[in-house]
Design a protein around this motif. Structure first.
Motif, PDB file in Angstrom:
ATOM      1  N   SER A 234       3.856  -4.522  -2.962  1.00  0.00           N
ATOM      2  CA  SER A 234       5.035  -3.657  -2.954  1.00  0.00           C
ATOM      3  C   SER A 234       5.135  -2.925  -4.291  1.00  0.00           C
ATOM      4  O   SER A 234       4.521  -3.328  -5.284  1.00  0.00           O
ATOM      5  CB  SER A 234       6.300  -4.477  -2.721  1.00  0.00           C
ATOM      6  OG  SER A 234       6.576  -5.290  -3.846  1.00  0.00           O
ATOM      7  N   VAL A 235       5.922  -1.867  -4.288  1.00  0.00           N
ATOM      8  CA  VAL A 235       6.141  -1.114  -5.518  1.00  0.00           C
ATOM      9  C   VAL A 235       6.872  -1.988  -6.537  1.00  0.00           C
ATOM     10  O   VAL A 235       6.550  -1.969  -7.729  1.00  0.00           O
ATOM     11  CB  VAL A 235       6.932   0.181  -5.228  1.00  0.00           C
ATOM     12  CG1 VAL A 235       7.290   0.900  -6.514  1.00  0.00           C
ATOM     13  CG2 VAL A 235       6.127   1.104  -4.317  1.00  0.00           C
TER      14      VAL A 235
ATOM     15  N   ASN B 278      -3.001   0.746  -4.435  1.00  0.00           N
ATOM     16  CA  ASN B 278      -3.352   1.327  -3.139  1.00  0.00           C
ATOM     17  C   ASN B 278      -2.744   0.581  -1.964  1.00  0.00           C
ATOM     18  O   ASN B 278      -2.666   1.121  -0.869  1.00  0.00           O
ATOM     19  CB  ASN B 278      -4.875   1.382  -2.978  1.00  0.00           C
ATOM     20  CG  ASN B 278      -5.459   2.508  -3.791  1.00  0.00           C
ATOM     21  OD1 ASN B 278      -5.258   3.658  -3.472  1.00  0.00           O
ATOM     22  ND2 ASN B 278      -6.152   2.164  -4.854  1.00  0.00           N
ATOM     23  N   SER B 279      -2.296  -0.642  -2.139  1.00  0.00           N
ATOM     24  CA  SER B 279      -1.773  -1.431  -1.024  1.00  0.00           C
ATOM     25  C   SER B 279      -0.343  -1.098  -0.611  1.00  0.00           C
ATOM     26  O   SER B 279      -0.051  -1.081   0.574  1.00  0.00           O
ATOM     27  CB  SER B 279      -1.865  -2.920  -1.347  1.00  0.00           C
ATOM     28  OG  SER B 279      -3.215  -3.299  -1.445  1.00  0.00           O
ATOM     29  N   PRO B 280       0.584  -0.868  -1.531  1.00  0.00           N
ATOM     30  CA  PRO B 280       1.960  -0.620  -1.099  1.00  0.00           C
ATOM     31  C   PRO B 280       2.072   0.655  -0.258  1.00  0.00           C
ATOM     32  O   PRO B 280       1.807   1.757  -0.743  1.00  0.00           O
ATOM     33  CB  PRO B 280       2.739  -0.457  -2.405  1.00  0.00           C
ATOM     34  CG  PRO B 280       1.917  -1.128  -3.435  1.00  0.00           C
ATOM     35  CD  PRO B 280       0.493  -0.951  -2.984  1.00  0.00           C
ATOM     36  N   PRO B 281       2.453   0.535   1.026  1.00  0.00           N
ATOM     37  CA  PRO B 281       2.548   1.719   1.887  1.00  0.00           C
ATOM     38  C   PRO B 281       3.655   2.675   1.464  1.00  0.00           C
ATOM     39  O   PRO B 281       3.647   3.834   1.859  1.00  0.00           O
ATOM     40  CB  PRO B 281       2.824   1.129   3.269  1.00  0.00           C
ATOM     41  CG  PRO B 281       3.393  -0.215   3.020  1.00  0.00           C
ATOM     42  CD  PRO B 281       2.808  -0.692   1.730  1.00  0.00           C
ATOM     43  N   ALA B 282       4.573   2.218   0.630  1.00  0.00           N
ATOM     44  CA  ALA B 282       5.687   3.066   0.206  1.00  0.00           C
ATOM     45  C   ALA B 282       5.241   4.241  -0.661  1.00  0.00           C
ATOM     46  O   ALA B 282       6.016   5.163  -0.902  1.00  0.00           O
ATOM     47  CB  ALA B 282       6.714   2.228  -0.549  1.00  0.00           C
ATOM     48  N   LEU B 283       3.997   4.240  -1.137  1.00  0.00           N
ATOM     49  CA  LEU B 283       3.519   5.314  -2.001  1.00  0.00           C
ATOM     50  C   LEU B 283       2.698   6.369  -1.262  1.00  0.00           C
ATOM     51  O   LEU B 283       2.302   7.363  -1.851  1.00  0.00           O
ATOM     52  CB  LEU B 283       2.690   4.720  -3.147  1.00  0.00           C
ATOM     53  CG  LEU B 283       3.449   3.789  -4.089  1.00  0.00           C
ATOM     54  CD1 LEU B 283       2.495   3.172  -5.099  1.00  0.00           C
ATOM     55  CD2 LEU B 283       4.566   4.530  -4.788  1.00  0.00           C
ATOM     56  N   ALA B 284       2.410   6.148   0.016  1.00  0.00           N
ATOM     57  CA  ALA B 284       1.608   7.091   0.804  1.00  0.00           C
ATOM     58  C   ALA B 284       2.461   7.610   1.963  1.00  0.00           C
ATOM     59  O   ALA B 284       2.628   6.932   2.969  1.00  0.00           O
ATOM     60  CB  ALA B 284       0.345   6.418   1.316  1.00  0.00           C
ATOM     61  N   TYR B 285       3.012   8.791   1.797  1.00  0.00           N
ATOM     62  CA  TYR B 285       3.869   9.354   2.838  1.00  0.00           C
ATOM     63  C   TYR B 285       3.899  10.874   2.755  1.00  0.00           C
ATOM     64  O   TYR B 285       3.608  11.461   1.716  1.00  0.00           O
ATOM     65  CB  TYR B 285       5.300   8.816   2.708  1.00  0.00           C
ATOM     66  CG  TYR B 285       5.947   9.127   1.384  1.00  0.00           C
ATOM     67  CD1 TYR B 285       6.593  10.339   1.162  1.00  0.00           C
ATOM     68  CD2 TYR B 285       5.892   8.215   0.343  1.00  0.00           C
ATOM     69  CE1 TYR B 285       7.168  10.626  -0.061  1.00  0.00           C
ATOM     70  CE2 TYR B 285       6.472   8.498  -0.880  1.00  0.00           C
ATOM     71  CZ  TYR B 285       7.109   9.705  -1.077  1.00  0.00           C
ATOM     72  OH  TYR B 285       7.664   9.990  -2.283  1.00  0.00           O
TER      73      TYR B 285
END
Length: 77
Positions: free
Chosen positions: A13-14, A55-62
């Motif tokens: 997570s972030v 690269n894992s936290p999905p909150a940064l790719a949108y």
């Protein structure tokens, strides 16, 4: 060349990533794409003790195109 030793962190997570970076301080480097950091490490021009892979936290790719300006996350490919 081969980079020096380092500890690899992959936060989920972030909040976890920012906590790691705050705790590790200047001994840590952020790894997102690696296109500049990894070659420097191979040449031993950079030798971080810790790599924090964000690269894992999905909150940064949108990509958001709701009512308002287009917003693109920092890790969107």
């Amino acid at each position: 060349m081969i980079p020096g030793t380092f500890e690899y962190h992959s936060p989920s997570s972030v909040a976890e990533a920012t906590a790691l970076l705050a705790r590790l301080g200047d001994d840590a480097k952020v790894l997102s794409g690696g296109q500049s950091l990894i070659p420097l490490m191979k040449l031993r021009l950079a030798a971080p003790k810790h790599l924090v892979d964000i690269n894992s936290p999905p909150a940064l790719a949108y990509v958001l195109a709701d009512d308002g300006p287009l917003r693109i996350g920092g890790l969107t490919r």
